[in-house]
Structures are given as structure tokens and as C-alpha cells.
Enzyme design. Structure first.
Site, PDB file in Angstrom:
ATOM      1  N   GLU A  83       0.805  -1.238   0.000  1.00  0.00           N
ATOM      2  CA  GLU A  83       0.000   0.000   0.000  1.00  0.00           C
ATOM      3  C   GLU A  83       0.832   1.280   0.000  1.00  0.00           C
ATOM      4  OE1 GLU A  83      -2.761  -0.394   3.242  1.00  0.00           O
ATOM      5  OE2 GLU A  83      -3.582  -2.256   2.458  1.00  0.00           O
ATOM      6  N   ASN A 104       2.069  -5.124  -3.225  1.00  0.00           N
ATOM      7  CA  ASN A 104       0.654  -5.415  -2.953  1.00  0.00           C
ATOM      8  C   ASN A 104      -0.093  -4.108  -2.650  1.00  0.00           C
ATOM      9  OD1 ASN A 104      -1.405  -7.483  -2.351  1.00  0.00           O
ATOM     10  ND2 ASN A 104      -1.252  -6.785  -0.211  1.00  0.00           N
ATOM     11  N   HIS A 118     -10.566  -5.583  -2.543  1.00  0.00           N
ATOM     12  CA  HIS A 118     -11.636  -5.369  -1.557  1.00  0.00           C
ATOM     13  C   HIS A 118     -12.742  -4.574  -2.247  1.00  0.00           C
ATOM     14  CE1 HIS A 118      -9.306  -6.908   1.765  1.00  0.00           C
ATOM     15  NE2 HIS A 118      -8.308  -6.097   1.478  1.00  0.00           N
ATOM     16  N   GLU A 165      -6.448 -10.426  -1.511  1.00  0.00           N
ATOM     17  CA  GLU A 165      -7.268 -10.203  -0.312  1.00  0.00           C
ATOM     18  C   GLU A 165      -8.741 -10.081  -0.693  1.00  0.00           C
ATOM     19  OE1 GLU A 165      -5.747  -6.912   2.008  1.00  0.00           O
ATOM     20  OE2 GLU A 165      -3.674  -7.465   1.625  1.00  0.00           O
ATOM     21  N   ASP A 191     -12.475  -9.828  -1.183  1.00  0.00           N
ATOM     22  CA  ASP A 191     -13.796  -9.890  -0.550  1.00  0.00           C
ATOM     23  C   ASP A 191     -14.713  -8.914  -1.278  1.00  0.00           C
ATOM     24  OD1 ASP A 191     -12.853  -7.492   0.597  1.00  0.00           O
ATOM     25  OD2 ASP A 191     -12.635  -8.362   2.595  1.00  0.00           O
TER      26      ASP A 191
HETATM   27  O1  9MR Z   1      -7.961  -7.923   8.148  1.00  0.00           O
HETATM   28  C1  9MR Z   1      -7.021  -7.140   8.835  1.00  0.00           C
HETATM   29  C2  9MR Z   1      -7.630  -6.617  10.129  1.00  0.00           C
HETATM   30  O2  9MR Z   1      -7.864  -7.686  11.018  1.00  0.00           O
HETATM   31  C3  9MR Z   1      -6.716  -5.607  10.761  1.00  0.00           C
HETATM   32  O3  9MR Z   1      -7.350  -4.997  11.854  1.00  0.00           O
HETATM   33  C4  9MR Z   1      -6.325  -4.557   9.749  1.00  0.00           C
HETATM   34  C5  9MR Z   1      -5.364  -3.563  10.355  1.00  0.00           C
HETATM   35  O4  9MR Z   1      -4.787  -2.729   9.423  1.00  0.00           O
HETATM   36  O5  9MR Z   1      -5.722  -5.156   8.626  1.00  0.00           O
HETATM   37  C6  9MR Z   1      -6.597  -5.998   7.951  1.00  0.00           C
HETATM   38  O6  9MR Z   1      -5.990  -6.507   6.798  1.00  0.00           O
HETATM   39  C7  9MR Z   1      -5.607  -5.543   5.831  1.00  0.00           C
HETATM   40  C8  9MR Z   1      -4.394  -6.056   5.097  1.00  0.00           C
HETATM   41  O7  9MR Z   1      -3.382  -6.359   6.022  1.00  0.00           O
HETATM   42  C9  9MR Z   1      -3.900  -5.064   4.073  1.00  0.00           C
HETATM   43  N1  9MR Z   1      -4.941  -4.670   3.165  1.00  0.00           N
HETATM   44  C10 9MR Z   1      -6.188  -4.242   3.776  1.00  0.00           C
HETATM   45  C11 9MR Z   1      -6.674  -5.312   4.747  1.00  0.00           C
HETATM   46  C12 9MR Z   1      -8.056  -4.940   5.279  1.00  0.00           C
HETATM   47  O8  9MR Z   1      -7.997  -3.778   6.032  1.00  0.00           O
END
Ligand code: 9MR
Length: 447
Positions: A162, A204, A241, A270, A272
Site C-alpha cells: 500500500e 501489494n 476489496h 485479499e 472480498d
Molecule cells: O484484516 C485485517 C484486520 O484484522 C486488521 O485490523 C487490519 C489492520 O490494518 O488489517 C486488515 O488486513 C488488511 C491487510 O493487512 C492489508 N490490506 C487491507 C486489509 C483490510 O484492512
């Protein structure tokens, strides 16, 4: 009938058959009728994986673990490999929860995607307050330590996560890491390569799915630059997402294909999609088809197992409901994976000439039109007569779903006979391709 079109169609068919045969030999989960009954087995038929994010604190939940073990062959730690989890105090590394996930996956014969070595978010407190050379060195040390610890156990690392800005700039996101110098990303990739030479190294990000978005273009330019300068990058992860404000783009296969053409693998990392029922199922189908349509799209990972496991559970964005039942979206993904026809990339040339082998006094020329993740347009121009009959044959699971400038009859589901309808000698049609990008075959008859 066109030689060029026919040979392309055959090449696609042959590679599909070879892939399906190899997969059937390798994976006993494929039943005799060729339709696999789990996501992993279905993806393996085309040499791909199907993964999920896993949370260490759910490994004691038998429903969760049952689905994990049965359906998926790739695992990403949802939070446990992030910087705050693995280096909570500077130079004190903590791998307990990450190891629980990695060991579970490996004991079950599954592979692991590492997520993530360097990110502006979820940094440990000590790092958040750092800057300049000290931060750069701390980041490089973190990457070296973690990637060395897991050397040999990781299929692909999200080395940098990111790093691009949302909106119209197409540039980098401001962060403490970015402020250490624009070369922080390539420095991260070089450190990761040195630590684990056999892991694929990915960049990513999210909101990089739509080809026309500035952020997508910004990431594309970076990857292009890295490839041209020999910076070690092997793959690009598309988080995917989606929700109603950020729907699956119709040009998704274009995005994946264009990145792959730079010489990197692409992965959906990722996935969804918020929603329910057939609308959600259709969007999942589109994403799966987009991956299958790009040879270097090596796999799909969904971001959790049951809706209740999701980081945005209220949007019910996953493939299993809160009780662990398969949703419509699950069935649509499984069906597309089982169609086994998506191993070809869209043809890149734009026209080919079709001659009638019987010397029927006319020639039909096919040219490609627009392409979407579920369908493509084709146009046919006829010369030699104004009174023609063109037979268009598409190959399974393709279906012609619309026509223009012709009056058509249908001897069978995959054969259309087109005749003039007063709109000249060019007509067109839309093919719903089901992952099969082969051109139709044509023959032309005068009179
Ligand atoms: O799913 C993850 C969630 O449990 C955490 O609280 C969050 C914290 O930043 O991160 C989520 O996963 C993220 C991933 O690591 C990177 N891309 C976005 C995902 C969804 O927020």
C-alpha cells in the site's frame, strides 16, 4: 474457415486439455467426471492456487479449521506477520502466532504467502516515531531478519504494502517510510531477495483493479521501471476489496493482463466483495474469470473464511456464511474454476482474414471488438457478394448472446447462421466466453 482463427482456437483447447490432464494425475481430489469439489482442487486444474487469510486465534475453532483444511491450499496470516507483530520491540523478534499459522499450513501441505514486510500501517510504536537513515536501516533490518527466519517456507512475500496514494495523483503515499527517500521500495525488494532468494517478491495494494485509475497507472509505471532497471520484483498483488462504492471493474482482465505483460506474476491477494445472493455471486464469478483469463494470474486468496471472520463482517463479503455453509458466491467461484477453460490470455492481434474453403464466392474477415471480463465483441466484414450466408461457430462454454446488423438463425447452441438484414456487409456479435477467449471460426457462402 480461417486458418489463423482456427489454429488459435486449437492452441487454447490443447493447452486446456494438457492442464486438465496433468492436474487430474496430480490431484486425487478431482472426481472422475472432471469437476473438482473444493476450491483448491478446482484451482489446481489450471495450475493455480486458492487461498485464504487465517487468524491464529481461530485455529482452535473446529468449523473454521475444517473449512480451511478442506478448501484452501494457500494461507496468508491476516495480521501475525505484520511489522508490529513480528518486531514489537526493536531487534526483538516474536514469531509465535505467525509460526502457528505457518506450521498449520505446512503440516496440511499448504503453501504460505507472507504478508507484509514493509508498510506504513501497523508499524510497532518504536518505528512510528523514527525517520531518516535510522528508519531506513530499521526497515531493512526488519526485512532481512523476518525473511531470513522464514527462508524456504514462503511462496511469495508482500514485500511492500500500500505505498501508493489514493485519488488522482498516481504518486506515492506520504509516510515515514516514503520520507526516507523514493528508493525505499526498491531497497526493500533488494533486501528481501538477499534474505530469501527463492520466494517470489510482490508489491501489494488496493484500488489498483481498474485499469483507468491513476493509482493503477502509478503502480504500473513503478513495476515497469523496476523491470527495466533489474530491481528484483516477481509479482503484483491486487487486494480486491470490493463493495458497491468500489465495484469489480469491467476491465479487470485488462489490468491483470497488462501487468502480467510486464513480466511479473499477478495474484488476487485479499479478495472480498460486500453483498449477497446472485449479485455477489456474479461479481465473484467475474473476478475468478478475470484471473483465469490471464496465464500469469497464479492464484486467488480470499480475505477470510466465513462472513463472521471478515474484517468487515457486516458486509457479508466472503464465500461461507457465519455457520460455515457454502454461499451462492462459493458455487459460482467453484464452477468457474471447474470450467477449466480460462488458461489462455486474450489474443493480442486484432484482425485475421477468413476465406471460404469451398470457394463459395465470398470472404468473411473477423476482427476483435471490445473485451470484458465475461464477454467480448467480434465484427465480421464480408466481401465478394452482397448476398451472403456466414456460419459462425463458437466453442464451449462460449455462447453468442447478442448480434447486430444481421438476421441470425441458430442450427445449434454454438452455431449461428448470419444473413444480411439491409444494414450492409459488416455485422457483429457478443460472445459470453466463460473464460475461453478463442476466436470463433467462420465460413462464408454466396447466395
Ligand atoms: O484484516 C485485517 C484486520 O484484522 C486488521 O485490523 C487490519 C489492520 O490494518 O488489517 C486488515 O488486513 C488488511 C491487510 O493487512 C492489508 N490490506 C487491507 C486489509 C483490510 O484492512
Amino acid at each position: 474457415m480461417t486458418l489463423t482463427a482456427k489454429s488459435v482456437a486449437r492452441a487454447g483447447l490443447v493447452s486446456t486439455i494438457v492442464a486438465a490432464t496433468a492436474a487430474a494425475a496430480l490431484f486425487a481430489a478431482t472426481p472422475a467426471n472432471g469437476a473438482a469439489s473444493t476450491l483448491a482442487a478446482a484451482a489446481q486444474q489450471s495450475g493455480r492456487y486458492f487461498g485464504t487469510a487465517v487468524a491464529a486465534n481461530k485455529l482452535g475453532d473446529s468449523t473454521y479449521v475444517g473449512i480451511l483444511n478442506r478448501e484452501f491450499d494457500m494461507v496468508t496470516a491476516e495480521n501475525e506477520m505484520k511489522m508490529d507483530a513480528t518486531e514489537p520491540n526493536q531487534n526483538q523478534f516474536s514469531y509465535g502466532n505467525a509460526d502457528r499459522i505457518v506450521n498449520h499450513a505446512r503440516n496440511q501441505g499448504k503453501r504460505v504467502r507472507g504478508h507484509a514486510l514493509a508498510w506504513h500501517s501497523q508499524q510497532p510504536g518504536w518505528m512510528q516515531n523514527m525517520s531518516g537513515t535510522a528508519l531506513r536501516n530499521a526497515m531493512l533490518n526488519h526485512i532481512t531478519q523476518v525473511a531470513t527466519y522464514y527462508r524456504g517456507k514462503i511462496y511469495a512475500w508482500d514485500v511492500v504494502n500500500e505505498a501508493f496514494a489514493d485519488g488522482s495523483s498516481g504518486g506515492r503515499r506520504d509516510s515515514n517510510l516514503q520520507r526516507t527517500g523514493n528508493d525505499w521500495i526498491e531497497a526493500a525488494f533488494r533486501a528481501a531477495r538477499a534474505a530469501d532468494p527463492n520466494a517470489k517478491l510482490c508489491y501489494n495494494d488496493y484500488n489498483t483493479d481498474n485499469w483507468s485509475h491513476a493509482k493503477t497507472q502509478g503502480v504500473y509505471r513503478m513495476v515497469q521501471d523496476f523491470k527495466s532497471r533489474g530491481v528484483p520484483i516477481d509479482c503484483v498483488g491486487f487486494q480486491a476489496h470490493f463493495n458497491s462504492g468500489n465495484p469489480v471493474p469491467s476491465n479487470y482482465h485488462t489490468t491483470l493482463g497488462n501487468f502480467a505483460a510486464l513480466g511479473v506474476d499477478v495474484q488476487i491477494t485479499e479478495l472480498d466483495i460486500e453483498g449477497s445472493g446472485s449479485s455477489q455471486a456474479q461479481q465473484y464469478q467475474g473476478v475468478t474469470q478475470a484471473c483465469l483469463s490471464v496465464a500469469r494470474c497464479t492464484g486467488i486468496t480470499v480475505w477470510g473464511i466465513r462472513d463472521s471472520d471478515s474484517w468487515r463482517a457486516s458486509g457479508t463479503p466472503l464465500l461461507f456464511d457465519g455457520s460455515g455453509n457454502k454461499k451462492a458466491a462459493y458455487n459460482s467461484v467453484l464452477n468457474v474454476l471447474n470450467s477449466g477453460t480460462g488458461t489462455t490470455t486474450p489474443p493480442t492481434s486484432t484482425t485475421t482474414t477468413t476465406s471460404n474453403p469451398g470457394g463459395g464466392g465470398c470472404t468473411a474477415t473477423y476482427s476483435e471488438g471490445e473485451k470484458w471480463n465475461d464477454r467480448f465483441n467480434g465484427n465480421v466484414t464480408v466481401t465478394g457478394t452482397d448476398n451472403w450466408t456466414v456460419t459462425v461457430t463458437v466453442s464451449s462454454p462460449q455462447r453468442i448472446i447478442a448480434t447486430w446488423n444481421t438476421s441470425a438463425t441458430w442450427p445449434s447452441a454454438n452455431v449461428m447462421v448470419a444473413r444480411p438484414n439491409g444494414n450492409g456487409n459488416t455485422f457483429g456479435f457478443t460472445v459470453q466466453h466463460g473464460g475461453n477467449w478463442s476466436w470463433p471460426s467462420l465460413s462464408c457462402q454466396a447466395g
